[in-house]
Every structure is written in structure tokens, then in C-alpha cells.
Design a protein around this motif. Sequence first.
Motif, PDB file in Angstrom:
ATOM      1  N   TYR A 197    -101.580  29.199 -17.439  1.00  0.00           N
ATOM      2  CA  TYR A 197    -100.965  28.010 -17.510  1.00  0.00           C
ATOM      3  C   TYR A 197    -100.468  27.277 -16.325  1.00  0.00           C
ATOM      4  O   TYR A 197     -99.659  26.327 -16.158  1.00  0.00           O
ATOM      5  CB  TYR A 197     -99.590  28.144 -18.419  1.00  0.00           C
ATOM      6  CG  TYR A 197    -100.220  28.523 -19.882  1.00  0.00           C
ATOM      7  CD1 TYR A 197    -100.887  28.057 -20.758  1.00  0.00           C
ATOM      8  CD2 TYR A 197     -99.500  30.020 -20.148  1.00  0.00           C
ATOM      9  CE1 TYR A 197    -101.255  28.617 -21.853  1.00  0.00           C
ATOM     10  CE2 TYR A 197     -99.773  30.543 -21.416  1.00  0.00           C
ATOM     11  CZ  TYR A 197    -100.763  29.573 -22.329  1.00  0.00           C
ATOM     12  OH  TYR A 197    -101.025  30.360 -23.556  1.00  0.00           O
ATOM     13  N   GLU A 249    -109.129  23.815 -29.330  1.00  0.00           N
ATOM     14  CA  GLU A 249    -109.659  22.779 -28.614  1.00  0.00           C
ATOM     15  C   GLU A 249    -109.640  21.509 -29.440  1.00  0.00           C
ATOM     16  O   GLU A 249    -109.585  21.747 -30.626  1.00  0.00           O
ATOM     17  CB  GLU A 249    -111.151  23.031 -28.278  1.00  0.00           C
ATOM     18  CG  GLU A 249    -111.098  24.097 -27.020  1.00  0.00           C
ATOM     19  CD  GLU A 249    -110.881  23.876 -26.010  1.00  0.00           C
ATOM     20  OE1 GLU A 249    -110.608  22.511 -25.616  1.00  0.00           O
ATOM     21  OE2 GLU A 249    -110.850  24.824 -24.774  1.00  0.00           O
ATOM     22  N   ARG A 280    -103.883  21.953 -25.922  1.00  0.00           N
ATOM     23  CA  ARG A 280    -103.311  22.845 -24.857  1.00  0.00           C
ATOM     24  C   ARG A 280    -102.010  23.162 -24.679  1.00  0.00           C
ATOM     25  O   ARG A 280    -101.022  22.170 -25.006  1.00  0.00           O
ATOM     26  CB  ARG A 280    -103.737  22.116 -23.145  1.00  0.00           C
ATOM     27  CG  ARG A 280    -105.153  21.774 -22.975  1.00  0.00           C
ATOM     28  CD  ARG A 280    -105.665  23.218 -22.809  1.00  0.00           C
ATOM     29  NE  ARG A 280    -107.043  23.141 -21.971  1.00  0.00           N
ATOM     30  CZ  ARG A 280    -108.235  23.050 -23.023  1.00  0.00           C
ATOM     31  NH1 ARG A 280    -108.078  23.127 -24.304  1.00  0.00           N
ATOM     32  NH2 ARG A 280    -109.412  23.038 -22.533  1.00  0.00           N
TER      33      ARG A 280
END
Length: 398
Positions: free
Chosen positions: A87, A216, A219
Motif C-alpha cells: 500500500y 479487482e 483497492r
Amino acid sequence: MSVLPSEPVPGFDDLSLDWLRARRSVKWHRPGPRVLPAWVADMDFPTPPVVVAALREAVDRRDLGYPDWPDGSPLRRAFARRMMDRYAWAAPSDRVREQTDLIQCLQLVLHLATGAGDAVAIQTPNYPPFLATLATMNRRAVPIPMRDCADGWCMDPAALDTAVAESGCKALVLVNPHNPTGRVLTRAELEEIAAIARRHDLLVISDEIHAELAHEPHRHIPFASLSPDAAGRTVTLTSATKAFNLAATRCAVTHYGPDRLLALRDAQPPDLYGAVSPLGVIATEAAWREGDAWQRDLLTVLDRNRRRVHQVVSTELPRLRHHLPEATYLAWFDARPLGLGESPVERVLKEGDVLLVGGSPFGPDADGFLRLNFATSHAVLEDILAGLVRALRPGPSQ
């Protein structure tokens, strides 16, 4: 109803019912031999081979003595590396502390940062042990209902702002990705929440245990990574146990943003809240260091399964309200439009031989809702869905 997967995934789709039913853990052991369990949030998949190898190596060398960790376990640095790699969050490793599981992490933070009668905001529905913790610790839960919007479940920042102002909340328990709805909050949503936390001087206790199970194109964004102010008021709770199926290793981490809270934590007697097992640390390190290939296969299977659940529910049970989850391996259904006249959990168990969870343990207004765990093989999931449809499909007069 069954549709074979185009490419079965070895290690994930070749589970036998005999092997599953021989397990001694609660998910398969408690329901009995006739029932298919899709309730507790454990995955059915075998432990990742890299984790098994790391644990076996430790056992084979008979290395089960006291660990030599004068500056804390290796998890502190492993967590910091994972956050940066995943991240781009520079989480200082010296602010990480180990605990045995996420519930203990939450309870310790609440114990140190709040007092009896203090108001704590929390999204609802929510993970039942979190809500039970607030009740047992005599913290006043201030529910922030998730809204059923046209394109998914939504958190309402305006409702949060109003509720915090009116109740004088000391803290917000933020579950993101969210259990049970599967929402992944966007950066814009998180920044709105951060502004509210700054305005009302809220401690944010951010449960991010499902972070690595985002599908997907969604995020995960660590709340503490938003800004220096967010970092300074956020306690982040996480573990490898959900994303790698390691619940029995009893290993989690807490990252402390607030200086005062970290100092208070470190002033406690060193073993008052237990100590993490070295085997749990070994398992977590192995998962984070070498488990990415296994996790990619896992996410392929979970993505396929979540879409299959959505397809079956949309076509076979169109009145069962459901949104495609953006993360996790959990599906959340609103069965109230079916007008069952009884608990849908009991109906599915009685008529479909499938054990789910739902209802009031997930919070106010959760009666009539169901949560289904789809982290299993294609074949077992098809049987679970067949039981769900059998139990909830309307009769001729409905």
C-alpha cells in the motif's frame, strides 16, 4: 443448476467432503454430518504449503523454546514491509505490538482509550464479536447503519458526523473492508471520515484484517496512510489469518498511531495481555514473505465464487436482495422481501441443510439478513447454493 468452472484450481477445487468433515475446527465439526457449513469466517482451503513448510521446519528442529525477541517479535518489521510493499504506507515498525487475535487487539485498545459508558461509533451490520465486545465492556455502541444503495452498500458520512456530534463518541470502530457487506471504502469516503474524526477528535480503530481480500478493481487504502493527522489518531488492527486461513495460529498485530496510547500500552505489565506464540509468528512471516502466489490463486477462486453466488441468487432467488461483494469471502443477503415469517437462518438450516449466520448478533435492524461464506471448492459451493435455493425459493402460492 451446477456449472463447472472453466479451469478448476488445484488445491482449492479438489476438496473432499470426507476430508472437510474430518476437521476438528468449529466450522465443520459443530454442525454435524448432514449439514453443509457456510457460517463462521474460516476458509475451507488447506493451509498454504509455504506456511506448512515453515511450521514443519521449526518443529523438526525441535525449536520450541522461549524466543529471543528483546526488541519485539520479527512481526513488527514484517508488518512494516508488508504495508510498504502492498500500500506504499510507511508504517513505523516500532509502533507495532503483537497480540493473539484481532478481538483481543480491539478489547485492549478500548480498555486503554475509553471508559465504561463511553460512546463508540461502529458501522452496522458488523462482525458480531465486535458488537458483543462493546456490550460486555459497557461501551455505548452508536450504530452507523450501512445504506443499501442502488449499486452496493454505502457508508453515510453525514450520518456518522451527526451521530458522533450528538452522542459525544470517543472512538470509531471502522471495519474496512467491511464485514459482512464486503464494501471497500474509496479514498474519497475515507477522507470524509478522516475529516469527521479530526473535527470531533475521534480515535479511529481501523480493522483491516480483510484488506488483502479486495477484488479487482477495488483497492484497499489503510486509513492511517491518508494524512499525518489520520496517522496520529488511528490504531490499525490486522492479521494474516483471514487472507491465508491461519486462525488457529492466534497471531495479530496492532499499529499504534497516537503517542499517548502507545506509551500507555507499553506501561502495562509485559505479560498481562498474553504473549503471541512463536509458531504464530513463523506462520505469519512465511505467509507474508512467500505466500503471494498461493494468494493469487485464492483470489481467482474467490472472485469466481462471489460471481457464482451473485448469478444464482439473481436468477433463482431474485427477491433475495444482494450486492456483489467488493472484498472478503462473505455474501450478505436481505431476506426480508421474501416474507418468510421465520428466521431465514433457521429456514435454510431446516429446509436446505445449510448452516448460515445472520440476524440480531450483527446489530440493530439485522433481523431477516443472512451471511454466507463462499470460501470453498466449486463442488461444495454448488451444494450450498442448491440448499439455499431449495429453502428460499417461493412456493406456488407466493
